[in-house]
Design a protein around this motif. Structure first.
Motif, PDB file in Angstrom:
ATOM      1  N   ALA A  84     -46.608  33.967   8.707  1.00  0.00           N
ATOM      2  CA  ALA A  84     -45.889  33.339   7.596  1.00  0.00           C
ATOM      3  C   ALA A  84     -46.165  31.839   7.612  1.00  0.00           C
ATOM      4  O   ALA A  84     -46.075  31.208   8.664  1.00  0.00           O
ATOM      5  CB  ALA A  84     -44.391  33.604   7.735  1.00  0.00           C
ATOM      6  N   PRO A  85     -46.501  31.268   6.459  1.00  0.00           N
ATOM      7  CA  PRO A  85     -46.708  29.823   6.417  1.00  0.00           C
ATOM      8  C   PRO A  85     -45.416  29.095   6.766  1.00  0.00           C
ATOM      9  O   PRO A  85     -44.341  29.464   6.309  1.00  0.00           O
ATOM     10  CB  PRO A  85     -47.133  29.538   4.986  1.00  0.00           C
ATOM     11  CG  PRO A  85     -46.947  30.789   4.223  1.00  0.00           C
ATOM     12  CD  PRO A  85     -46.683  31.902   5.174  1.00  0.00           C
ATOM     13  N   MET A  86     -45.541  28.080   7.612  1.00  0.00           N
ATOM     14  CA  MET A  86     -44.399  27.271   8.030  1.00  0.00           C
ATOM     15  C   MET A  86     -44.708  25.826   7.661  1.00  0.00           C
ATOM     16  O   MET A  86     -45.780  25.316   8.009  1.00  0.00           O
ATOM     17  CB  MET A  86     -44.186  27.404   9.528  1.00  0.00           C
ATOM     18  CG  MET A  86     -43.096  26.517  10.075  1.00  0.00           C
ATOM     19  SD  MET A  86     -42.807  26.762  11.848  1.00  0.00           S
ATOM     20  CE  MET A  86     -44.425  26.504  12.535  1.00  0.00           C
ATOM     21  N   VAL A  87     -43.792  25.180   6.961  1.00  0.00           N
ATOM     22  CA  VAL A  87     -43.990  23.789   6.551  1.00  0.00           C
ATOM     23  C   VAL A  87     -42.809  22.969   7.050  1.00  0.00           C
ATOM     24  O   VAL A  87     -41.656  23.318   6.790  1.00  0.00           O
ATOM     25  CB  VAL A  87     -44.104  23.663   5.016  1.00  0.00           C
ATOM     26  CG1 VAL A  87     -44.247  22.207   4.612  1.00  0.00           C
ATOM     27  CG2 VAL A  87     -45.268  24.486   4.488  1.00  0.00           C
ATOM     28  N   ILE A  88     -43.106  21.902   7.773  1.00  0.00           N
ATOM     29  CA  ILE A  88     -42.099  20.942   8.188  1.00  0.00           C
ATOM     30  C   ILE A  88     -42.374  19.670   7.402  1.00  0.00           C
ATOM     31  O   ILE A  88     -43.506  19.180   7.376  1.00  0.00           O
ATOM     32  CB  ILE A  88     -42.141  20.678   9.699  1.00  0.00           C
ATOM     33  CG1 ILE A  88     -41.825  21.978  10.451  1.00  0.00           C
ATOM     34  CG2 ILE A  88     -41.163  19.560  10.082  1.00  0.00           C
ATOM     35  CD1 ILE A  88     -42.017  21.907  11.937  1.00  0.00           C
ATOM     36  N   THR A  89     -41.346  19.161   6.749  1.00  0.00           N
ATOM     37  CA  THR A  89     -41.481  17.968   5.917  1.00  0.00           C
ATOM     38  C   THR A  89     -40.596  16.868   6.480  1.00  0.00           C
ATOM     39  O   THR A  89     -39.425  17.108   6.784  1.00  0.00           O
ATOM     40  CB  THR A  89     -41.085  18.277   4.458  1.00  0.00           C
ATOM     41  OG1 THR A  89     -41.927  19.322   3.967  1.00  0.00           O
ATOM     42  CG2 THR A  89     -41.241  17.054   3.576  1.00  0.00           C
ATOM     43  N   LEU A  90     -41.166  15.686   6.624  1.00  0.00           N
ATOM     44  CA  LEU A  90     -40.424  14.505   7.049  1.00  0.00           C
ATOM     45  C   LEU A  90     -40.287  13.588   5.846  1.00  0.00           C
ATOM     46  O   LEU A  90     -41.275  13.286   5.172  1.00  0.00           O
ATOM     47  CB  LEU A  90     -41.152  13.789   8.185  1.00  0.00           C
ATOM     48  CG  LEU A  90     -41.363  14.629   9.443  1.00  0.00           C
ATOM     49  CD1 LEU A  90     -42.231  13.881  10.442  1.00  0.00           C
ATOM     50  CD2 LEU A  90     -40.038  15.006  10.065  1.00  0.00           C
ATOM     51  N   THR A  91     -39.048  13.169   5.567  1.00  0.00           N
ATOM     52  CA  THR A  91     -38.763  12.388   4.364  1.00  0.00           C
ATOM     53  C   THR A  91     -38.068  11.085   4.739  1.00  0.00           C
ATOM     54  O   THR A  91     -37.113  11.089   5.527  1.00  0.00           O
ATOM     55  CB  THR A  91     -37.861  13.187   3.402  1.00  0.00           C
ATOM     56  OG1 THR A  91     -38.494  14.438   3.115  1.00  0.00           O
ATOM     57  CG2 THR A  91     -37.627  12.441   2.107  1.00  0.00           C
ATOM     58  N   HIS A  92     -38.528   9.989   4.140  1.00  0.00           N
ATOM     59  CA  HIS A  92     -37.890   8.691   4.363  1.00  0.00           C
ATOM     60  C   HIS A  92     -36.568   8.677   3.599  1.00  0.00           C
ATOM     61  O   HIS A  92     -36.541   8.960   2.401  1.00  0.00           O
ATOM     62  CB  HIS A  92     -38.795   7.555   3.879  1.00  0.00           C
ATOM     63  CG  HIS A  92     -38.339   6.210   4.316  1.00  0.00           C
ATOM     64  ND1 HIS A  92     -37.298   5.554   3.706  1.00  0.00           N
ATOM     65  CD2 HIS A  92     -38.762   5.416   5.322  1.00  0.00           C
ATOM     66  CE1 HIS A  92     -37.106   4.397   4.304  1.00  0.00           C
ATOM     67  NE2 HIS A  92     -37.986   4.292   5.294  1.00  0.00           N
ATOM     68  N   PRO A  93     -35.450   8.364   4.271  1.00  0.00           N
ATOM     69  CA  PRO A  93     -34.144   8.446   3.621  1.00  0.00           C
ATOM     70  C   PRO A  93     -33.928   7.442   2.495  1.00  0.00           C
ATOM     71  O   PRO A  93     -33.122   7.684   1.605  1.00  0.00           O
ATOM     72  CB  PRO A  93     -33.147   8.203   4.760  1.00  0.00           C
ATOM     73  CG  PRO A  93     -33.918   7.498   5.812  1.00  0.00           C
ATOM     74  CD  PRO A  93     -35.345   7.937   5.665  1.00  0.00           C
ATOM     75  N   LEU A  94     -34.652   6.325   2.496  1.00  0.00           N
ATOM     76  CA  LEU A  94     -34.451   5.318   1.456  1.00  0.00           C
ATOM     77  C   LEU A  94     -35.439   5.440   0.309  1.00  0.00           C
ATOM     78  O   LEU A  94     -35.060   5.353  -0.857  1.00  0.00           O
ATOM     79  CB  LEU A  94     -34.524   3.910   2.065  1.00  0.00           C
ATOM     80  CG  LEU A  94     -33.475   3.593   3.135  1.00  0.00           C
ATOM     81  CD1 LEU A  94     -33.694   2.199   3.718  1.00  0.00           C
ATOM     82  CD2 LEU A  94     -32.075   3.724   2.571  1.00  0.00           C
ATOM     83  N   THR A  95     -36.716   5.652   0.626  1.00  0.00           N
ATOM     84  CA  THR A  95     -37.737   5.674  -0.423  1.00  0.00           C
ATOM     85  C   THR A  95     -38.000   7.065  -0.975  1.00  0.00           C
ATOM     86  O   THR A  95     -38.536   7.211  -2.066  1.00  0.00           O
ATOM     87  CB  THR A  95     -39.071   5.111   0.103  1.00  0.00           C
ATOM     88  OG1 THR A  95     -39.589   6.014   1.094  1.00  0.00           O
ATOM     89  CG2 THR A  95     -38.901   3.719   0.687  1.00  0.00           C
ATOM     90  N   GLY A  96     -37.655   8.095  -0.190  1.00  0.00           N
ATOM     91  CA  GLY A  96     -37.939   9.461  -0.622  1.00  0.00           C
ATOM     92  C   GLY A  96     -39.377   9.887  -0.362  1.00  0.00           C
ATOM     93  O   GLY A  96     -39.753  11.020  -0.655  1.00  0.00           O
ATOM     94  N   ALA A  97     -40.190   8.974   0.193  1.00  0.00           N
ATOM     95  CA  ALA A  97     -41.570   9.337   0.523  1.00  0.00           C
ATOM     96  C   ALA A  97     -41.540  10.446   1.568  1.00  0.00           C
ATOM     97  O   ALA A  97     -40.727  10.423   2.489  1.00  0.00           O
ATOM     98  CB  ALA A  97     -42.324   8.124   1.054  1.00  0.00           C
ATOM     99  N   SER A  98     -42.418  11.445   1.398  1.00  0.00           N
ATOM    100  CA  SER A  98     -42.400  12.562   2.338  1.00  0.00           C
ATOM    101  C   SER A  98     -43.807  12.917   2.794  1.00  0.00           C
ATOM    102  O   SER A  98     -44.789  12.639   2.106  1.00  0.00           O
ATOM    103  CB  SER A  98     -41.720  13.779   1.719  1.00  0.00           C
ATOM    104  OG  SER A  98     -42.434  14.229   0.596  1.00  0.00           O
TER     105      SER A  98
END
Length: 110
Positions: A84-98
């Motif tokens: 199964a494809p697994m995706v972990i996403t890291l997101t900046h809390p202020l800018t929303g950049a991920s």
């Protein structure tokens, strides 16, 4: 991994940590977890379904810069067995950049 179980994923690319990391330092195993917390927020999916992130931060006993992410395989009856494809996403809390893991990362679901 059985549906509903917790798996640990080790990765790099967590960005700045608090407190800042030290190149080449080994993360102690006898300190409160997380020793170093990424400033980015972590979310995950398995086969497109949300996977609850139980922990993300420094990996005790490993070199600084390796992040451990513990996530729960979704306990859904319609989650297919097998790779199964697994995706972990890291997101900046202020800018929303991920930033997300590579598309080829998979976990084998029972």
């Amino acid at each position: 991994a059985p549906k509903g179980s917790i798996v640990s994923v080790y990765m790099t690319g967590e960005g700045q940590t608090s407190p800042p990391g030290v190149t080449g330092a080994i993360v102690p195993v006898d300190v409160p977890v997380p020793w170093k917390k990424p400033q980015l927020r972590a979310t995950a999916t398995v086969c497109g379904f949300p996977a609850a992130v139980q922990y993300y931060g420094s990996a005790p006993g490993m070199v600084s810069g390796i992040m451990q992410v513990n996530l729960q395989i979704p306990p859904r009856a319609n989650l297919p067995s097998g790779p199964a494809p697994m995706v972990i996403t890291l997101t900046h809390p202020l800018t929303g950049a991920s930033f997300s893991t590579q598309a080829q990362v998979t976990v084998s679901v029972q």
